[in-house]
Motif scaffolding. Structure first.
Motif, PDB file in Angstrom:
ATOM      1  N   VAL A 186       0.832  -1.199   0.000  1.00  0.00           N
ATOM      2  CA  VAL A 186       0.000   0.000   0.000  1.00  0.00           C
ATOM      3  C   VAL A 186       0.871   1.254   0.000  1.00  0.00           C
ATOM      4  CG1 VAL A 186      -1.626   1.366   1.355  1.00  0.00           C
ATOM      5  CG2 VAL A 186      -1.994  -1.084   1.086  1.00  0.00           C
ATOM      6  N   VAL A 187       1.830   1.321   0.927  1.00  0.00           N
ATOM      7  CA  VAL A 187       2.692   2.499   1.017  1.00  0.00           C
ATOM      8  C   VAL A 187       3.531   2.642  -0.254  1.00  0.00           C
ATOM      9  CG1 VAL A 187       4.581   3.588   2.289  1.00  0.00           C
ATOM     10  CG2 VAL A 187       2.766   2.407   3.535  1.00  0.00           C
ATOM     11  N   GLY A 188       4.061   1.529  -0.749  1.00  0.00           N
ATOM     12  CA  GLY A 188       4.868   1.578  -1.968  1.00  0.00           C
ATOM     13  C   GLY A 188       4.090   2.106  -3.157  1.00  0.00           C
ATOM     14  N   HIS A 189       2.843   1.644  -3.325  1.00  0.00           N
ATOM     15  CA  HIS A 189       2.018   2.138  -4.428  1.00  0.00           C
ATOM     16  C   HIS A 189       1.716   3.620  -4.287  1.00  0.00           C
ATOM     17  CE1 HIS A 189       1.029  -1.989  -5.863  1.00  0.00           C
ATOM     18  NE2 HIS A 189       0.821  -1.339  -6.990  1.00  0.00           N
ATOM     19  N   LEU A 190       1.337   4.049  -3.090  1.00  0.00           N
ATOM     20  CA  LEU A 190       0.986   5.457  -2.904  1.00  0.00           C
ATOM     21  C   LEU A 190       2.185   6.369  -3.142  1.00  0.00           C
ATOM     22  CD1 LEU A 190      -1.337   5.183   0.231  1.00  0.00           C
ATOM     23  CD2 LEU A 190      -2.000   5.516  -2.161  1.00  0.00           C
ATOM     24  N   LEU A 191       3.361   5.988  -2.626  1.00  0.00           N
ATOM     25  CA  LEU A 191       4.550   6.824  -2.788  1.00  0.00           C
ATOM     26  C   LEU A 191       5.031   6.832  -4.232  1.00  0.00           C
ATOM     27  CD1 LEU A 191       6.586   5.898   0.438  1.00  0.00           C
ATOM     28  CD2 LEU A 191       5.234   7.966   0.011  1.00  0.00           C
ATOM     29  N   HIS A 192       5.153   5.663  -4.833  1.00  0.00           N
ATOM     30  CA  HIS A 192       5.700   5.599  -6.188  1.00  0.00           C
ATOM     31  C   HIS A 192       4.720   6.133  -7.227  1.00  0.00           C
ATOM     32  CE1 HIS A 192       9.402   2.732  -5.886  1.00  0.00           C
ATOM     33  NE2 HIS A 192       9.518   3.832  -5.181  1.00  0.00           N
ATOM     34  N   SER A 193       3.448   5.839  -7.068  1.00  0.00           N
ATOM     35  CA  SER A 193       2.477   6.364  -8.038  1.00  0.00           C
ATOM     36  C   SER A 193       2.450   7.881  -8.013  1.00  0.00           C
ATOM     37  CB  SER A 193       1.080   5.804  -7.742  1.00  0.00           C
ATOM     38  OG  SER A 193       1.042   4.400  -7.883  1.00  0.00           O
ATOM     39  N   LEU A 196       4.963   9.093 -10.359  1.00  0.00           N
ATOM     40  CA  LEU A 196       4.888   8.461 -11.681  1.00  0.00           C
ATOM     41  C   LEU A 196       5.885   7.317 -11.854  1.00  0.00           C
ATOM     42  CD1 LEU A 196       4.279  11.594 -13.952  1.00  0.00           C
ATOM     43  CD2 LEU A 196       2.607   9.924 -13.117  1.00  0.00           C
ATOM     44  N   VAL A 197       5.965   6.458 -10.858  1.00  0.00           N
ATOM     45  CA  VAL A 197       6.769   5.240 -10.937  1.00  0.00           C
ATOM     46  C   VAL A 197       5.831   4.045 -10.777  1.00  0.00           C
ATOM     47  CG1 VAL A 197       8.595   3.878  -9.860  1.00  0.00           C
ATOM     48  CG2 VAL A 197       8.801   6.372  -9.983  1.00  0.00           C
ATOM     49  N   ALA A 250      17.377  10.057 -18.087  1.00  0.00           N
ATOM     50  CA  ALA A 250      17.058   8.817 -18.796  1.00  0.00           C
ATOM     51  C   ALA A 250      15.959   7.983 -18.152  1.00  0.00           C
ATOM     52  CB  ALA A 250      18.330   7.963 -18.923  1.00  0.00           C
ATOM     53  N   TYR A 251      15.698   8.183 -16.872  1.00  0.00           N
ATOM     54  CA  TYR A 251      14.853   7.229 -16.137  1.00  0.00           C
ATOM     55  C   TYR A 251      13.464   7.020 -16.741  1.00  0.00           C
ATOM     56  CZ  TYR A 251      12.429   4.927 -12.286  1.00  0.00           C
ATOM     57  OH  TYR A 251      11.691   4.057 -11.536  1.00  0.00           O
ATOM     58  N   PRO A 252      12.691   8.060 -17.072  1.00  0.00           N
ATOM     59  CA  PRO A 252      11.361   7.801 -17.643  1.00  0.00           C
ATOM     60  C   PRO A 252      11.420   6.982 -18.927  1.00  0.00           C
ATOM     61  CG  PRO A 252      11.579  10.108 -17.008  1.00  0.00           C
ATOM     62  CD  PRO A 252      12.953   9.505 -16.935  1.00  0.00           C
ATOM     63  N   PHE A 253      12.447   7.217 -19.735  1.00  0.00           N
ATOM     64  CA  PHE A 253      12.584   6.469 -20.993  1.00  0.00           C
ATOM     65  C   PHE A 253      12.987   5.023 -20.714  1.00  0.00           C
ATOM     66  CE2 PHE A 253      13.633  10.948 -21.549  1.00  0.00           C
ATOM     67  CZ  PHE A 253      12.681  11.321 -22.483  1.00  0.00           C
ATOM     68  N   ILE A 283      -0.163  -5.115 -13.915  1.00  0.00           N
ATOM     69  CA  ILE A 283      -1.377  -4.434 -14.383  1.00  0.00           C
ATOM     70  C   ILE A 283      -1.880  -3.454 -13.324  1.00  0.00           C
ATOM     71  CG2 ILE A 283      -3.811  -4.790 -14.950  1.00  0.00           C
ATOM     72  CD1 ILE A 283      -2.993  -7.413 -16.311  1.00  0.00           C
ATOM     73  N   ILE A 284      -1.898  -3.899 -12.071  1.00  0.00           N
ATOM     74  CA  ILE A 284      -2.376  -3.033 -10.984  1.00  0.00           C
ATOM     75  C   ILE A 284      -1.509  -1.793 -10.870  1.00  0.00           C
ATOM     76  CG2 ILE A 284      -2.590  -2.885  -8.471  1.00  0.00           C
ATOM     77  CD1 ILE A 284      -3.482  -5.832  -8.534  1.00  0.00           C
ATOM     78  N   SER A 285      -0.174  -1.969 -10.905  1.00  0.00           N
ATOM     79  CA  SER A 285       0.717  -0.821 -10.791  1.00  0.00           C
ATOM     80  C   SER A 285       0.587   0.119 -11.984  1.00  0.00           C
ATOM     81  CB  SER A 285       2.169  -1.298 -10.652  1.00  0.00           C
ATOM     82  OG  SER A 285       2.356  -1.973  -9.432  1.00  0.00           O
ATOM     83  N   THR A 286       0.402  -0.443 -13.167  1.00  0.00           N
ATOM     84  CA  THR A 286       0.219   0.394 -14.356  1.00  0.00           C
ATOM     85  C   THR A 286      -1.073   1.186 -14.265  1.00  0.00           C
ATOM     86  OG1 THR A 286       1.494  -1.158 -15.726  1.00  0.00           O
ATOM     87  CG2 THR A 286       0.014   0.360 -16.869  1.00  0.00           C
ATOM     88  N   LEU A 287      -2.131   0.570 -13.730  1.00  0.00           N
ATOM     89  CA  LEU A 287      -3.388   1.289 -13.551  1.00  0.00           C
ATOM     90  C   LEU A 287      -3.249   2.408 -12.521  1.00  0.00           C
ATOM     91  CD1 LEU A 287      -5.968  -1.654 -13.630  1.00  0.00           C
ATOM     92  CD2 LEU A 287      -5.620   0.116 -15.376  1.00  0.00           C
ATOM     93  N   CYS A 288      -2.489   2.147 -11.451  1.00  0.00           N
ATOM     94  CA  CYS A 288      -2.247   3.199 -10.453  1.00  0.00           C
ATOM     95  C   CYS A 288      -1.463   4.353 -11.064  1.00  0.00           C
ATOM     96  CB  CYS A 288      -1.494   2.616  -9.257  1.00  0.00           C
ATOM     97  SG  CYS A 288      -2.460   1.496  -8.231  1.00  0.00           S
ATOM     98  N   TRP A 289      -0.465   4.023 -11.882  1.00  0.00           N
ATOM     99  CA  TRP A 289       0.312   5.056 -12.573  1.00  0.00           C
ATOM    100  C   TRP A 289      -0.598   5.866 -13.495  1.00  0.00           C
ATOM    101  CZ3 TRP A 289       1.249   6.632 -17.483  1.00  0.00           C
ATOM    102  CH2 TRP A 289       2.383   7.422 -17.710  1.00  0.00           C
ATOM    103  N   THR A 290      -1.471   5.170 -14.215  1.00  0.00           N
ATOM    104  CA  THR A 290      -2.390   5.842 -15.131  1.00  0.00           C
ATOM    105  C   THR A 290      -3.343   6.752 -14.379  1.00  0.00           C
ATOM    106  OG1 THR A 290      -2.278   3.931 -16.629  1.00  0.00           O
ATOM    107  CG2 THR A 290      -4.108   5.474 -16.949  1.00  0.00           C
ATOM    108  N   GLY A 291      -3.794   6.294 -13.197  1.00  0.00           N
ATOM    109  CA  GLY A 291      -4.670   7.129 -12.383  1.00  0.00           C
ATOM    110  C   GLY A 291      -3.983   8.409 -11.956  1.00  0.00           C
ATOM    111  N   MET A 292      -2.716   8.331 -11.560  1.00  0.00           N
ATOM    112  CA  MET A 292      -1.981   9.529 -11.156  1.00  0.00           C
ATOM    113  C   MET A 292      -1.765  10.444 -12.353  1.00  0.00           C
ATOM    114  SD  MET A 292      -0.662  11.242  -8.750  1.00  0.00           S
ATOM    115  CE  MET A 292       0.399  12.672  -8.624  1.00  0.00           C
TER     116      MET A 292
END
Length: 452
Positions: A186-193, A196-197, A250-253, A283-292
């Protein structure tokens, strides 16, 4: 997004082993000293899988049950510890950084105090609260003052705090944040999303990096290019890879396309970075990224594009610069050459010993002592707030394999810029052959840079 994260946390964790082929693995829970000498090992020559946690072969929360890959025991890596007289090594022969060390991983671990392995979720959460309060406070102050003399200071400070949030999310991925996989997720998703990670996508590739650090082909983060791959790059790609400031952006690329010579994306569940059992996590992490990302676009329409660039866009790129700078300098730029390994010469221990500690002055505390990198690479389960003490305890065992970091002369680590520039001018590729190799320099690229 929050519903997705919370529902994801109910999933049972599975045993974690990387799909990258290597000589062998060791599964060990370092939080339990009783298991230190009872670990089960399998190698490519004995490929029978170990049945753990319901018979699953991989683990989502890889940091809780430690997975330390090692090659079959090599000469000088087991059964022989450093011989010392009054704390000084007896062997006065010339130091060879590419040679197997006269100690093993258990020797290093035994030197680290037991309390350094204890994970305190309340203490970890206190750092999260501290960083979030600072992030919100900086944003509120910048908007309130709204002065162009203040905005550049805000960008540097806020970008640095974004980097601090990333480090805490990184600890969640390692399981050093707490022993609770649900809390880590939970904490990892909230912080990284929020920066935009994609949490799981990056967590898995970072695990591959740790399990293969120092391996020419299998390492994942800032690994060297072989001469063949390097020579096949077009001139513009070589220029961008080794000419500041481009490598520090370079990181986002990398998240979208990885490094030259590798394929896949951190957002694609079908990428060769992942095994089928990890696709749901990705998939879950990508959806969280997309939400942010969607939230940021909405705020651009609400607050205005320029205001969002000032509040979030510029600090994001400062964060990216910090991430690329720190990860690069932990594996490059030392005055002595650092070896890279292939084949039977590589082992988890020898690869980890090629990493570097760095001193960042005042930033050490802000970014949670990530500069104490050697012990972190060997034992990523140690919480960040114990890394300095653990390193001091391990140094007598590591001996010359530990390279003392140059101290920052002031509050900010400007001395590291010289290391970065020198490395980008010299560390270009490694030989296509050989099991112990060192970076070589392409003199033509430096000439090409001047001509540009």
């Amino acid at each position: 997004m929050a519903i997705l994260v919370l529902s994801e946390c109910g999933l049972q964790s599975l045993p974690c082993i990387s799909a990258i082929p290597r000589n062998g693995f060791i599964l060990r829970d370092y939080s339990n000293p009783k298991l230190l000498h009872s670990s089960k090992i399998f190698t490519d020559q004995n490929p029978s899988p170990i049945k753990l946690l319901g018979g699953c072969f991989r683990e989502r929360n890889w940091g809780i049950k430690v997975s330390e890959p090692i090659s079959p025991v090599g000469e000088g890596e087991r059964g022989e510890s450093i011989k010392r007289v009054n704390g000084i090594e007896e062997d006065d022969s010339e130091f060879d950084p590419g040679a197997p060390p006269p100690f093993n991983l258990a020797d290093v671990r035994a030197a680290i105090p037991k309390h350094c392995w204890v994970k305190d979720p309340w203490r970890s959460m206190s750092y999260v609260v501290r960083d979030i309060v600072l992030v919100l406070g900086l944003a509120a102050a910048a908007v309130s003052i709204d002065n162009w003399l203040v905005w550049p200071l805000y960008w540097v400070a806020q970008g640095t705090m974004f980097w601090a949030l990333f480090v805490l999310g990184h600890d969640c991925g390692h399981g050093s944040f707490s022993n609770n996989p649900k809390l880590n997720s939970v904490v990892g998703h909230l912080l990284h999303s929020s920066i935009l990670v994609p949490y799981h996508g990056w967590r898995i590739s970072h695990r591959i990096h740790h399990q293969n650090h120092g391996h020419v082909e299998n390492d994942e983060s800032w690994h060297p290019l072989s001469e063949k791959i390097y020579r096949n790059l077009d001139n513009s790609t070589r220029f961008l890879r080794f000419k500041l400031p481009f490598p520090m952006l370079a990181y986002p690329f990398y998240l979208w396309k990885r490094s030259p010579g590798k394929t896949g994306s951190h957002f694609d569940p079908n990428s060769d970075l992942f095994v089928p059992s990890e696709r749901k996590d990705v998939i879950i992490s990508t959806l969280c990224w997309t939400g942010m990302a969607t939230l940021l676009v909405g705020l651009c329409f609400t607050m205005g594009l320029i205001q969002m660039l000032k509040l979030y866009g510029v600090p994001y790129w400062v964060f990216v610069t910090w991430l690329d700078l720190v990860t690069y300098l932990h594996h490059h730029g030392h005055e002595d050459r650092l070896p890279w390994f292939r084949g039977k010469e590589w082992s988890y221990l020898r690869g980890g010993l090629t990493t570097l500690d760095r001193d960042y002055g005042w930033i050490n505390n802000i970014h949670h002592d990530i500069g104490t990198h050697v012990v972190h690479h060997l034992f990523p389960q140690i919480p960040h707030h114990h890394l300095v003490e653990a390193t001091l305890a391990a140094k007598p065992i590591l001996g010359k394999y530990y390279r003392e970091p140059e101290k920052s002369a002031g509050p900010l680590p400007f001395h590291l810029l010289g290391n970065l520039v020198r490395s980008l001018k010299k560390d270009h590729y490694v030989s296509d052959t050989g099991d112990v190799v060192y970076y070589q320099t392409d003199l033509e690229i430096n000439h090409y840079s001047k001509s540009k």
